[in-house]
Design an enzyme around this catalytic site. Structure first.
Site, PDB file in Angstrom:
ATOM      1  N   LYS A 125       0.863  -1.190   0.000  1.00  0.00           N
ATOM      2  CA  LYS A 125       0.000   0.000   0.000  1.00  0.00           C
ATOM      3  C   LYS A 125       0.893   1.232   0.000  1.00  0.00           C
ATOM      4  CE  LYS A 125      -4.497   1.097   0.406  1.00  0.00           C
ATOM      5  NZ  LYS A 125      -5.703   0.330   0.045  1.00  0.00           N
TER       6      LYS A 125
HETATM    7  P1  NAD Z   1     -13.392   7.950  -2.389  1.00  0.00           P
HETATM    8  O1  NAD Z   1     -12.388   9.008  -2.169  1.00  0.00           O
HETATM    9  O2  NAD Z   1     -13.969   7.767  -3.755  1.00  0.00           O
HETATM   10  O3  NAD Z   1     -14.644   8.178  -1.402  1.00  0.00           O
HETATM   11  C1  NAD Z   1     -14.483   8.334  -0.031  1.00  0.00           C
HETATM   12  C2  NAD Z   1     -15.830   8.736   0.566  1.00  0.00           C
HETATM   13  O4  NAD Z   1     -15.700   8.814   1.978  1.00  0.00           O
HETATM   14  C3  NAD Z   1     -16.334  10.101   0.092  1.00  0.00           C
HETATM   15  O5  NAD Z   1     -17.732  10.049  -0.122  1.00  0.00           O
HETATM   16  C4  NAD Z   1     -16.033  10.995   1.285  1.00  0.00           C
HETATM   17  O6  NAD Z   1     -16.888  12.109   1.361  1.00  0.00           O
HETATM   18  C5  NAD Z   1     -16.267  10.041   2.429  1.00  0.00           C
HETATM   19  N1  NAD Z   1     -15.639  10.473   3.671  1.00  0.00           N
HETATM   20  C6  NAD Z   1     -14.354  10.910   3.854  1.00  0.00           C
HETATM   21  N2  NAD Z   1     -14.167  11.268   5.139  1.00  0.00           N
HETATM   22  C7  NAD Z   1     -15.337  11.041   5.772  1.00  0.00           C
HETATM   23  C8  NAD Z   1     -15.788  11.227   7.091  1.00  0.00           C
HETATM   24  N3  NAD Z   1     -14.969  11.704   8.039  1.00  0.00           N
HETATM   25  N4  NAD Z   1     -17.059  10.885   7.407  1.00  0.00           N
HETATM   26  C9  NAD Z   1     -17.889  10.401   6.459  1.00  0.00           C
HETATM   27  N5  NAD Z   1     -17.536  10.224   5.177  1.00  0.00           N
HETATM   28  C10 NAD Z   1     -16.272  10.541   4.844  1.00  0.00           C
HETATM   29  O7  NAD Z   1     -12.749   6.597  -1.837  1.00  0.00           O
HETATM   30  P2  NAD Z   1     -13.127   5.104  -2.201  1.00  0.00           P
HETATM   31  O8  NAD Z   1     -12.228   4.656  -3.278  1.00  0.00           O
HETATM   32  O9  NAD Z   1     -14.613   5.013  -2.351  1.00  0.00           O
HETATM   33  O10 NAD Z   1     -12.648   4.347  -0.874  1.00  0.00           O
HETATM   34  C11 NAD Z   1     -13.481   4.239   0.283  1.00  0.00           C
HETATM   35  C12 NAD Z   1     -12.961   3.110   1.160  1.00  0.00           C
HETATM   36  O11 NAD Z   1     -12.945   1.907   0.409  1.00  0.00           O
HETATM   37  C13 NAD Z   1     -11.525   3.275   1.687  1.00  0.00           C
HETATM   38  O12 NAD Z   1     -11.442   2.666   2.956  1.00  0.00           O
HETATM   39  C14 NAD Z   1     -10.708   2.478   0.700  1.00  0.00           C
HETATM   40  O13 NAD Z   1      -9.470   2.036   1.255  1.00  0.00           O
HETATM   41  C15 NAD Z   1     -11.650   1.333   0.447  1.00  0.00           C
HETATM   42  N6  NAD Z   1     -11.389   0.611  -0.787  1.00  0.00           N
HETATM   43  C16 NAD Z   1     -11.376   1.233  -1.990  1.00  0.00           C
HETATM   44  C17 NAD Z   1     -11.145   0.505  -3.148  1.00  0.00           C
HETATM   45  C18 NAD Z   1     -11.222   1.121  -4.515  1.00  0.00           C
HETATM   46  O14 NAD Z   1     -11.084   0.376  -5.506  1.00  0.00           O
HETATM   47  N7  NAD Z   1     -11.448   2.402  -4.657  1.00  0.00           N
HETATM   48  C19 NAD Z   1     -10.873  -0.859  -3.057  1.00  0.00           C
HETATM   49  C20 NAD Z   1     -10.900  -1.480  -1.809  1.00  0.00           C
HETATM   50  C21 NAD Z   1     -11.165  -0.720  -0.688  1.00  0.00           C
END
Ligand code: NAD
Length: 429
Positions: free
Chosen positions: A119
Site C-alpha cells: 500500500k
Molecule cells: P473515495 O475518495 O472515492 O470516497 C471516499 C468517501 O468517503 C467520500 O464520499 C467521502 O466524502 C467520504 N468520507 C471521507 N471522510 C469522511 C468522514 N470523516 N465521514 C464520512 N464520510 C467521509 O474513496 P473510495 O475509493 O470510495 O474508498 C473508500 C474506502 O474503500 C476506503 O477505505 C478504501 O481504502 C476502500 N477501498 C477502496 C477501493 C477502490 O477500488 N477504490 C478498493 C478497496 C477498498
C-alpha cells in the site's frame, strides 16, 4: 537482548491503541489457534517486509516550494508481487499504510490472487492543490517509489482521493524512467492506457456480490432491505447503485459534507449526480439532513461503512441497528467495535472479502496488460462474480467449521496460504 528478538516489537512504530495497525495485530492474534504448525512462521505477518518513506519536494503554482511525505509499504511478498492502492489524505501515516498493506496481504490471499500485499500514501489534502500541482506531486512520488515498484515487483492502484488520471501519470512517469511503456505497473488506468472495463465500479460491485451472498446464506432478502452507507465515493456510490437496482432502499447516506436520511429511500442516481456536481451530498433536496452522529442510530438491515478506517468504535457499535455490517472500507471497525458487533450477534462481513472486487478486477487488468488482449465487460463481471462467490463460500464454511467470525475465518484461510507459501519457499539465505 536475546538471540530471538521476536516479541512483536518494531522499533520504528508504536501501535496506537485502537489504531489500524493495533487492530490488524489483534486480528492476527485471533487467527493463531487455527494455524497449526504454520504458527511457527506467524511472526512474519506482524512485520512488514519493506517500508519506504519518501520526501516529495515540488514547486507550487505560486512559486513556493512545498514538501510532502510519502510511503510505500510492502507487507508480504511470499505469494507474488505486491499489490495495493495509493491514498492521498492529510492524515496518512506510516502506521496506517502498514495496516492497509497488511490487509492487502490478507485480502489477496483470501481471494487466492497471486499477489502479496502492499500500500502507498501521500500526506496531502488534494482539494487544496491545482491539477498541475497534483500531477507534479504524483510524478515525484512515483519516481521516488520507483525503486521498489514494477509490473513484476509491486503494482499500485487507486484508493481514497486517487483515480485513473493519477494512475495514468504514475504509469507515464515509471515508463519514462525505465524507457519503455510499462502498462502493467499500475492498475485502475484509463481504458486507452491498458485499463480494464469494469474496474471503476468493481469494488462497489464486489461489495454488492459479497453482501448478496452473505444475505443469501443468512436468509435475508435484498429486495426491500434497508441500506445505510457511510461514504458515497467510488465504493459507496457503486455499491448503493447495485443494491437499489436489486430492490433495496437507501435509507441513510453520510459523506464528509453531511448526513441524509429518508425512510422511503433516497434517489440513488439523483444523489450521485448531486455529489458529482457539488463535491458531496450536502444540499441534496431528496433527504432530511440529520446530525452526523445520528447516522449510527439509523434503523437498517445492512450498514455499509465505505469511507475511512476506525469509524465503528465500541460506542457506535452499541448503537448500530443493523443485521449486517458489510465492510466496503478497509478497517472500518476498531478491535473493540468489532468485538461489540460480534457480541451483539450482528453479522460482520469483513473488508478482506467484502471489498476484494477492486483488486480482483485489478488482477484481471494486469493479466490483460501482459497478454495485450482485452476482455468484454460481461466477461469481467462474470469472472468477478465467480471468484467472489467461491471465496466467500470457502470463508463461510471455514467460519462454520471452527465456529468463528467471518473475519477470523478469512484470516485463517489467508494466513494459511501465505504461511504455506513462506514455508515452501524457505528462508533465504
Ligand atoms: P473515495 O475518495 O472515492 O470516497 C471516499 C468517501 O468517503 C467520500 O464520499 C467521502 O466524502 C467520504 N468520507 C471521507 N471522510 C469522511 C468522514 N470523516 N465521514 C464520512 N464520510 C467521509 O474513496 P473510495 O475509493 O470510495 O474508498 C473508500 C474506502 O474503500 C476506503 O477505505 C478504501 O481504502 C476502500 N477501498 C477502496 C477501493 C477502490 O477500488 N477504490 C478498493 C478497496 C477498498
Amino acid at each position: 537482548m536475546s538471540r530471538q528478538d521476536n516479541k512483536n516489537t518494531l522499533s520504528f512504530v508504536q501501535p496506537e491503541p485502537n489504531g489500524p495497525w493495533a487492530t490488524y495485530l489483534s486480528q492476527v492474534d485471533q487467527t493463531m489457534p487455527y494455524l497449526g504448525d504454520l504458527a511457527r512462521w506467524a511472526e512474519t505477518l506482524r512485520r512488514p517486509k519493506r517500508c519506504l518513506i519518501v520526501e516529495i519536494p515540488v514547486e507550487l503554482d505560486d512559486g513556493t516550494i512545498a514538501h510532502f511525505e510519502g510511503y510505500r509499504v510492502q507487507h508480504n511478498l511470499s505469494r507474488g508481487p505486491g499489490k495495493g492502492g495509493v491514498r492521498f489524505h492529510p492524515d496518512v501515516t506510516l502506521q496506517e499504510v502498514m495496516a492497509l498493506a497488511a490487509w492487502m496481504t490478507i485480502k489477496n490471499a483470501a481471494v487466492n490472487l497471486p499477489y502479496g500485499g502492499a500500500k502507498g500514501g501521500v500526506r496531502i489534502d488534494p482539494s487544496r492543490f491545482s491539477r498541475r500541482e497534483i500531477e507534479k506531486i504524483t510524478r515525484r512520488y512515483t519516481s521516488e517509489i520507483g525503486l521498489i515498484i514494477g509490473p513484476d515487483k509491486d503494482i499500485p492502484a487507486p484508493d481514497v482521493n486517487t483515480n485513473s488520471q493519477i494512475m495514468a501519470w504514475m504509469m507515464d512517469t515509471y515508463s519514462m524512467n525505465v524507457g519503455a511503456a510499462a502498462t502493467g505497473v499500475v492498475t485502475g488506468k484509463p481504458l486507452q492506457l491498458g485499463g480494464s472495463l469494469g474496474r471503476v465500479k468493481a469494488t462497489g460491485r464486489g461489495v454488492f456480490v459479497v453482501g448478496r451472498e452473505a444475505a443469501g446464506w443468512s436468509r435475508m432478502p435484498i429486495d426491500g432491505a434497508r441500506v445505510a452507507i457511510q461514504g458515497f465515493g467510488n465504493v459507496g456510490s457503486s455499491a448503493a447503485e447495485l443494491f437499489v437496482a436489486h430492490g433495496a432502499r437507501l435509507v441513510a447516506v453520510q459523506d464528509h459534507t453531511g448526513t441524509l436520511f429518508n425512510a422511503e429511500g433516497l434517489d440513488c442516481a439523483g444523489l450521485a449526480a448531486h455529489a458529482a456536481t457539488h463535491g458531496g451530498i450536502a444540499g441534496f433536496a431528496g433527504g432530511e439532513p440529520i446530525p452526523d452522529e445520528q447516522f449510527w442510530d439509523v434503523e437498517s438491515d445492512i450498514l455499509i461503512p465505505a469511507a475511512l478506517e476506525s469509524q465503528i468504535t465500541a460506542e457506535r457499535a452499541q448503537r448500530i441497528k443493523a443485521r449486517m455490517v458489510l465492510e466496503g472500507a478497509n478497517g472500518p471497525c476498531t478491535k473493540d467495535g468489532d468485538q461489540v458487533l460480534n457480541d451483539r450477534g450482528i453479522l460482520v462481513v469483513p473488508d478482506v472479502i467484502a471489498n476484494a472486487g477492486g483488486v480482483t478486477v485489478s488482477y484481471f487488468e494486469w493479466v490483460q496488460d501482459f497478454s495485450s488482449f482485452f476482455w468484454t465487460e460481461d466477461e469481467i463481471n462474470v469472472r468477478l462474480d465467480k471468484i467472489l462467490v467461491g471465496a466467500f463460500k470457502h470463508i463461510w464454511d471455514t467460519a462454520a467449521q471452527h465456529q468463528i467470525s467471518l473475519r477470523t475465518a478469512a484470516f485463517v484461510v489467508a494466513c494459511t496460504r501465505v504461511l504455506q507459501a513462506r514455508a515452501e519457499r524457505g528462508l533465504y539465505p
